[in-house]
Write a protein that holds these residues in place. Sequence first.
Motif, PDB file in Angstrom:
ATOM      1  N   CYS A 210      24.384  52.391  45.359  1.00 16.73           N
ATOM      2  CA  CYS A 210      25.240  52.876  44.276  1.00 16.73           C
ATOM      3  C   CYS A 210      26.141  51.750  43.756  1.00 16.73           C
ATOM      4  CB  CYS A 210      26.102  54.035  44.770  1.00 16.73           C
ATOM      5  SG  CYS A 210      25.145  55.479  45.280  1.00 16.73           S
ATOM      6  N   GLN A 211      26.384  51.790  42.461  1.00 18.83           N
ATOM      7  CA  GLN A 211      27.208  50.746  41.833  1.00 18.83           C
ATOM      8  C   GLN A 211      28.673  50.863  42.240  1.00 18.83           C
ATOM      9  OE1 GLN A 211      26.924  50.632  37.578  1.00 18.83           O
ATOM     10  NE2 GLN A 211      24.703  50.281  37.546  1.00 18.83           N
ATOM     11  N   PHE A 212      29.261  49.704  42.522  1.00 14.57           N
ATOM     12  CA  PHE A 212      30.719  49.605  42.645  1.00 14.57           C
ATOM     13  C   PHE A 212      31.094  48.290  41.969  1.00 14.57           C
ATOM     14  CE2 PHE A 212      34.889  48.733  44.173  1.00 14.57           C
ATOM     15  CZ  PHE A 212      35.460  49.955  44.425  1.00 14.57           C
ATOM     16  N   LYS A 213      31.502  48.389  40.718  1.00 14.55           N
ATOM     17  CA  LYS A 213      31.776  47.199  39.928  1.00 14.55           C
ATOM     18  C   LYS A 213      33.163  46.641  40.240  1.00 14.55           C
ATOM     19  CE  LYS A 213      28.795  48.300  35.993  1.00 14.55           C
ATOM     20  NZ  LYS A 213      28.729  48.490  34.521  1.00 14.55           N
ATOM     21  N   ARG A 214      33.223  45.339  40.189  1.00 21.38           N
ATOM     22  CA  ARG A 214      34.487  44.640  40.426  1.00 21.38           C
ATOM     23  C   ARG A 214      35.558  45.043  39.404  1.00 21.38           C
ATOM     24  NH1 ARG A 214      34.795  38.073  41.239  1.00 21.38           N
ATOM     25  NH2 ARG A 214      37.078  37.883  41.420  1.00 21.38           N
ATOM     26  N   SER A 215      35.113  45.317  38.205  1.00 21.85           N
ATOM     27  CA  SER A 215      36.065  45.671  37.136  1.00 21.85           C
ATOM     28  C   SER A 215      36.787  46.983  37.411  1.00 21.85           C
ATOM     29  CB  SER A 215      35.340  45.745  35.792  1.00 21.85           C
ATOM     30  OG  SER A 215      34.279  46.685  35.841  1.00 21.85           O
ATOM     31  N   ASN A 216      36.256  47.809  38.340  1.00 25.31           N
ATOM     32  CA  ASN A 216      36.928  49.065  38.682  1.00 25.31           C
ATOM     33  C   ASN A 216      38.284  48.833  39.350  1.00 25.31           C
ATOM     34  OD1 ASN A 216      34.730  50.451  37.671  1.00 25.31           O
ATOM     35  ND2 ASN A 216      33.779  50.779  39.685  1.00 25.31           N
ATOM     36  N   LEU A 217      38.476  47.632  39.874  1.00 23.64           N
ATOM     37  CA  LEU A 217      39.737  47.320  40.550  1.00 23.64           C
ATOM     38  C   LEU A 217      40.815  46.866  39.562  1.00 23.64           C
ATOM     39  CD1 LEU A 217      38.372  45.482  43.733  1.00 23.64           C
ATOM     40  CD2 LEU A 217      38.955  47.892  43.465  1.00 23.64           C
ATOM     41  N   ARG A 218      40.435  46.682  38.310  1.00 21.65           N
ATOM     42  CA  ARG A 218      41.365  46.393  37.204  1.00 21.65           C
ATOM     43  C   ARG A 218      42.305  45.233  37.528  1.00 21.65           C
ATOM     44  NH1 ARG A 218      42.865  52.571  35.136  1.00 21.65           N
ATOM     45  NH2 ARG A 218      40.695  53.265  34.934  1.00 21.65           N
ATOM     46  N   GLN A 219      43.614  45.526  37.662  1.00 14.90           N
ATOM     47  CA  GLN A 219      44.583  44.452  37.843  1.00 14.90           C
ATOM     48  C   GLN A 219      44.380  43.671  39.154  1.00 14.90           C
ATOM     49  OE1 GLN A 219      48.668  45.725  37.212  1.00 14.90           O
ATOM     50  NE2 GLN A 219      48.006  47.341  35.784  1.00 14.90           N
ATOM     51  N   CYS A 220      43.661  44.273  40.090  1.00 11.84           N
ATOM     52  CA  CYS A 220      43.389  43.611  41.369  1.00 11.84           C
ATOM     53  C   CYS A 220      41.942  43.134  41.464  1.00 11.84           C
ATOM     54  CB  CYS A 220      43.701  44.556  42.538  1.00 11.84           C
ATOM     55  SG  CYS A 220      45.460  44.869  42.776  1.00 11.84           S
ATOM     56  N   MET A 267      53.729  51.229  44.666  1.00 11.58           N
ATOM     57  CA  MET A 267      52.381  50.658  44.772  1.00 11.58           C
ATOM     58  C   MET A 267      51.486  51.285  43.713  1.00 11.58           C
ATOM     59  SD  MET A 267      51.844  50.859  48.904  1.00 11.58           S
ATOM     60  CE  MET A 267      53.232  50.678  50.015  1.00 11.58           C
ATOM     61  N   ILE A 268      50.416  50.554  43.338  1.00 14.00           N
ATOM     62  CA  ILE A 268      49.386  51.070  42.429  1.00 14.00           C
ATOM     63  C   ILE A 268      48.047  50.929  43.147  1.00 14.00           C
ATOM     64  CG2 ILE A 268      48.293  50.873  40.173  1.00 14.00           C
ATOM     65  CD1 ILE A 268      50.783  49.562  39.111  1.00 14.00           C
ATOM     66  N   TYR A 269      47.221  51.987  43.067  1.00 16.58           N
ATOM     67  CA  TYR A 269      45.924  51.986  43.735  1.00 16.58           C
ATOM     68  C   TYR A 269      44.805  51.840  42.701  1.00 16.58           C
ATOM     69  CZ  TYR A 269      48.560  54.009  47.661  1.00 16.58           C
ATOM     70  OH  TYR A 269      49.465  54.241  48.651  1.00 16.58           O
ATOM     71  N   PHE A 270      43.775  51.088  43.091  1.00 12.19           N
ATOM     72  CA  PHE A 270      42.555  50.960  42.281  1.00 12.19           C
ATOM     73  C   PHE A 270      41.358  51.097  43.217  1.00 12.19           C
ATOM     74  CE2 PHE A 270      45.826  48.181  40.445  1.00 12.19           C
ATOM     75  CZ  PHE A 270      45.980  48.713  39.183  1.00 12.19           C
TER      76      PHE A 270
END
Length: 344
Positions: A210-220, A267-270
Motif C-alpha cells: 500500500c502507498q504511503f507517500k512522503r508528501s503525506n507528512l507535509r511540514q515534516c 504539537m502537530i501530527y502528520f
Amino acid sequence: MSSAPEAQNQEPNQEPPKETNAEQKPEEKEAQEEEKDAAKEEVKVEEKEEKTEEKKEEKKKEEEEEKDKKKKNEQKKEEKKESWKDFIYNPRTGEFLGRTASSWGLIFLFYLIFYGFLAGMFILTIWVMLQTLDDAVPRHQDLLASPGLVFRPHAVEISYNRSDPTKYNPYVQQLHDLLQQYNDSIQEGNDLCLVGEYTDQDDQPKKKVCQFKRSNLRQCSGLPDTSFGYAEGQPCVIIKLNRVIGLKPEGDPYINCTAKRNTPLQMIYFPPEGRLDKMFFPYYGKIAHPDYVQPLVAVKLLLTKEDYNVEQTVECKVEGSNLRNSDERDKYLGRVTFRVKVFQ
C-alpha cells in the motif's frame, strides 16, 4: 769320693746367668724404640698406600659407571630412533603406523559406514524439520503480541543550537535517509488500498504494497522545509511501529504524545491525528512482503521562546486499539520516550 770330682768337672760347662732388665744397656733400649718407631711408620705408610689405592679404585669404578651410563643412553637413543622408524614403517612386517594395510582398510571402511550413517540421520532430521517450517512466517512468534515504538532521529537526547546548522545536520540527515523509500516517485508504483480496511492477502503468492507517500507528512516531510523545522527551533520527530508478522490491531490505532511537564506542549501530527491506518496491516514478512513500507507518524514540536534552553521530555504511545502500552517490565512496548533541548 768319685762324686766330688764329677761336680767339679761339670761346673765349668754351665752357662753364666742372664742379666736382668736393670742391667741392660741403654743402647739396646734405644735400638728397640727405633725399631718400634720404624714399624709404626711402615704401618702408616702401608695405610696411606691402601687409602690411595682405594681412592684410585673408586675413581676407576666411577669412570666405568659413567662410561656405562653413556653407552646405555646412546643405546636408548638408537633404540628410540629405530622404534620411531619402525613405528612409521616397519619393513620387516610391512606395518605403517603400527598397522598393516588390511587393518587400515578395515578401519577406514568401518568409519566410512559409521559416519555415513550419522550424516544420513542428521540430513534426515533436518529435512523433516524443514517440512514443518514456513519460509515466510516464523513457526513461533508469540513473544511479541504487541509491537514497540521507535523514533527518528535516533539519539539519547536531541540537543542542538538552532543557529548552528552543524549541530542539527546529523539529525536532519537521519530523517532524509529514513524517508528515501517513501518518496512519491517510488510510492506511486505501489497499490492504492482501501482506507480503514485490513489488506488481507493470505491466498495471494505475491503480496501488494500500500502507498504511503512522503508528501503525506507535509511540514515534516523534508520537502517544503529541508531542515524538518530544526532551523526554526520547532523540530520534527518521526514515530513508527515495529513490524510484527500477521499483526491486525483492533479499533483505530493512533499515536498520542505528551510532554512530562506542568503545562501542555503544543504539537502537530502528520498524518492528521497521528492515525495508523488499518490498510497497512497485516505484514507478511520479508520474504513474502519484501517491498512493504510501514506507516509513519511525524510529530512537530511547536516550541516557543520560553521552551528554549530547557530539556523537554516527551512520551508517545499507541492508543485507540488493543495494543499494549503500559507494561512496566517493557518500557518500549507500545510507547517510546525521547528528550529534546533546543538552544537559542
